[in-house]
Design a protein around this motif. Structure first.
Motif, PDB file in Angstrom:
ATOM      1  N   GLY A  59      -8.120  46.906  -4.178  1.00 33.69           N
ATOM      2  CA  GLY A  59      -6.820  47.549  -4.273  1.00 33.69           C
ATOM      3  C   GLY A  59      -6.631  48.278  -5.577  1.00 33.69           C
ATOM      4  N   PRO A  60      -5.545  48.953  -5.745  1.00 29.15           N
ATOM      5  CA  PRO A  60      -4.402  49.024  -4.826  1.00 29.15           C
ATOM      6  C   PRO A  60      -4.668  49.983  -3.670  1.00 29.15           C
ATOM      7  CG  PRO A  60      -3.943  50.346  -6.754  1.00 29.15           C
ATOM      8  CD  PRO A  60      -5.286  49.695  -6.985  1.00 29.15           C
ATOM      9  N   PHE A  61      -3.897  49.789  -2.612  1.00 29.82           N
ATOM     10  CA  PHE A  61      -4.026  50.594  -1.410  1.00 29.82           C
ATOM     11  C   PHE A  61      -2.781  51.431  -1.194  1.00 29.82           C
ATOM     12  CE2 PHE A  61      -6.438  46.654  -0.607  1.00 29.82           C
ATOM     13  CZ  PHE A  61      -7.701  47.197  -0.423  1.00 29.82           C
ATOM     14  N   THR A  62      -2.936  52.522  -0.455  1.00 31.46           N
ATOM     15  CA  THR A  62      -1.761  53.253  -0.007  1.00 31.46           C
ATOM     16  C   THR A  62      -1.061  52.385   1.030  1.00 31.46           C
ATOM     17  OG1 THR A  62      -2.940  54.332   1.808  1.00 31.46           O
ATOM     18  CG2 THR A  62      -2.929  55.487  -0.332  1.00 31.46           C
ATOM     19  N   ALA A  63       0.174  52.719   1.326  1.00 29.80           N
ATOM     20  CA  ALA A  63       0.927  51.936   2.313  1.00 29.80           C
ATOM     21  C   ALA A  63       0.237  51.964   3.668  1.00 29.80           C
ATOM     22  CB  ALA A  63       2.348  52.481   2.422  1.00 29.80           C
ATOM     23  N   LYS A  64      -0.243  53.111   4.075  1.00 29.51           N
ATOM     24  CA  LYS A  64      -0.916  53.217   5.378  1.00 29.51           C
ATOM     25  C   LYS A  64      -2.196  52.397   5.423  1.00 29.51           C
ATOM     26  CE  LYS A  64       0.962  57.651   6.775  1.00 29.51           C
ATOM     27  NZ  LYS A  64       0.691  59.050   7.132  1.00 29.51           N
ATOM     28  N   LYS A  65      -2.958  52.419   4.354  1.00 27.03           N
ATOM     29  CA  LYS A  65      -4.191  51.634   4.293  1.00 27.03           C
ATOM     30  C   LYS A  65      -3.871  50.135   4.300  1.00 27.03           C
ATOM     31  CE  LYS A  65      -8.652  50.984   3.433  1.00 27.03           C
ATOM     32  NZ  LYS A  65      -9.727  51.306   4.320  1.00 27.03           N
ATOM     33  N   ALA A  66      -2.843  49.722   3.576  1.00 26.70           N
ATOM     34  CA  ALA A  66      -2.441  48.317   3.565  1.00 26.70           C
ATOM     35  C   ALA A  66      -2.018  47.864   4.954  1.00 26.70           C
ATOM     36  CB  ALA A  66      -1.308  48.093   2.572  1.00 26.70           C
ATOM     37  N   ALA A  67      -1.300  48.722   5.671  1.00 27.25           N
ATOM     38  CA  ALA A  67      -0.897  48.386   7.043  1.00 27.25           C
ATOM     39  C   ALA A  67      -2.113  48.309   7.961  1.00 27.25           C
ATOM     40  CB  ALA A  67       0.107  49.411   7.557  1.00 27.25           C
ATOM     41  N   ALA A  68      -3.043  49.231   7.809  1.00 30.03           N
ATOM     42  CA  ALA A  68      -4.251  49.225   8.641  1.00 30.03           C
ATOM     43  C   ALA A  68      -5.090  47.972   8.404  1.00 30.03           C
ATOM     44  CB  ALA A  68      -5.082  50.477   8.365  1.00 30.03           C
ATOM     45  N   LEU A  69      -5.102  47.480   7.181  1.00 30.73           N
ATOM     46  CA  LEU A  69      -5.856  46.270   6.865  1.00 30.73           C
ATOM     47  C   LEU A  69      -5.115  44.996   7.244  1.00 30.73           C
ATOM     48  CD1 LEU A  69      -7.232  47.254   3.347  1.00 30.73           C
ATOM     49  CD2 LEU A  69      -8.548  47.028   5.450  1.00 30.73           C
ATOM     50  N   GLY A  70      -3.822  45.102   7.556  1.00 32.16           N
ATOM     51  CA  GLY A  70      -3.032  43.932   7.889  1.00 32.16           C
ATOM     52  C   GLY A  70      -2.456  43.224   6.677  1.00 32.16           C
ATOM     53  N   LEU A  71      -2.427  43.916   5.551  1.00 31.09           N
ATOM     54  CA  LEU A  71      -1.895  43.309   4.333  1.00 31.09           C
ATOM     55  C   LEU A  71      -0.371  43.305   4.304  1.00 31.09           C
ATOM     56  CD1 LEU A  71      -4.400  44.892   1.799  1.00 31.09           C
ATOM     57  CD2 LEU A  71      -4.433  42.572   2.718  1.00 31.09           C
ATOM     58  N   VAL A  72       0.239  44.176   5.094  1.00 32.51           N
ATOM     59  CA  VAL A  72       1.697  44.217   5.233  1.00 32.51           C
ATOM     60  C   VAL A  72       2.028  44.156   6.722  1.00 32.51           C
ATOM     61  CG1 VAL A  72       2.079  45.501   3.102  1.00 32.51           C
ATOM     62  CG2 VAL A  72       1.759  46.746   5.225  1.00 32.51           C
TER      63      VAL A  72
END
Length: 77
Positions: A59-72
């Motif tokens: 990290g850090p990740f963009t919001a879209k990448k975080a969502a794709a990874l299941g982090l959010v």
């Protein structure tokens, strides 16, 4: 050698012994509290501790990448 309460008052840099004990403390906290907490909080993901530590290191990740990874859970406006 590992008693460092007065070290900031007597020295202008951290001793090797104090660095060693603080590093051990922080690594232990990272492994057992942060990583284990994330693994426990997302059981449906079936992540391992190594995977979670890898995500943290990447990290850090963009919001879209975080969502794709299941982090959010969701992206909200």
């Amino acid at each position: 050698a590992y008693k460092s309460a007065v070290e900031p008052f007597l020295q202008d840099k951290m001793s090797q012994e104090n660095r060693e004990q603080l590093t051990a403390l922080l690594n232990d906290n990272f492994d057992h509290e942060i990583v284990a907490g994330i693994v426990a909080a997302r059981p449906a993901r079936k992540w391992t501790a190594a995977q979670v530590a890898g995500y943290i290191d990447e990290g850090p990740f963009t919001a879209k990448k975080a969502a794709a990874l299941g982090l959010v859970d969701a992206l909200q406006y």
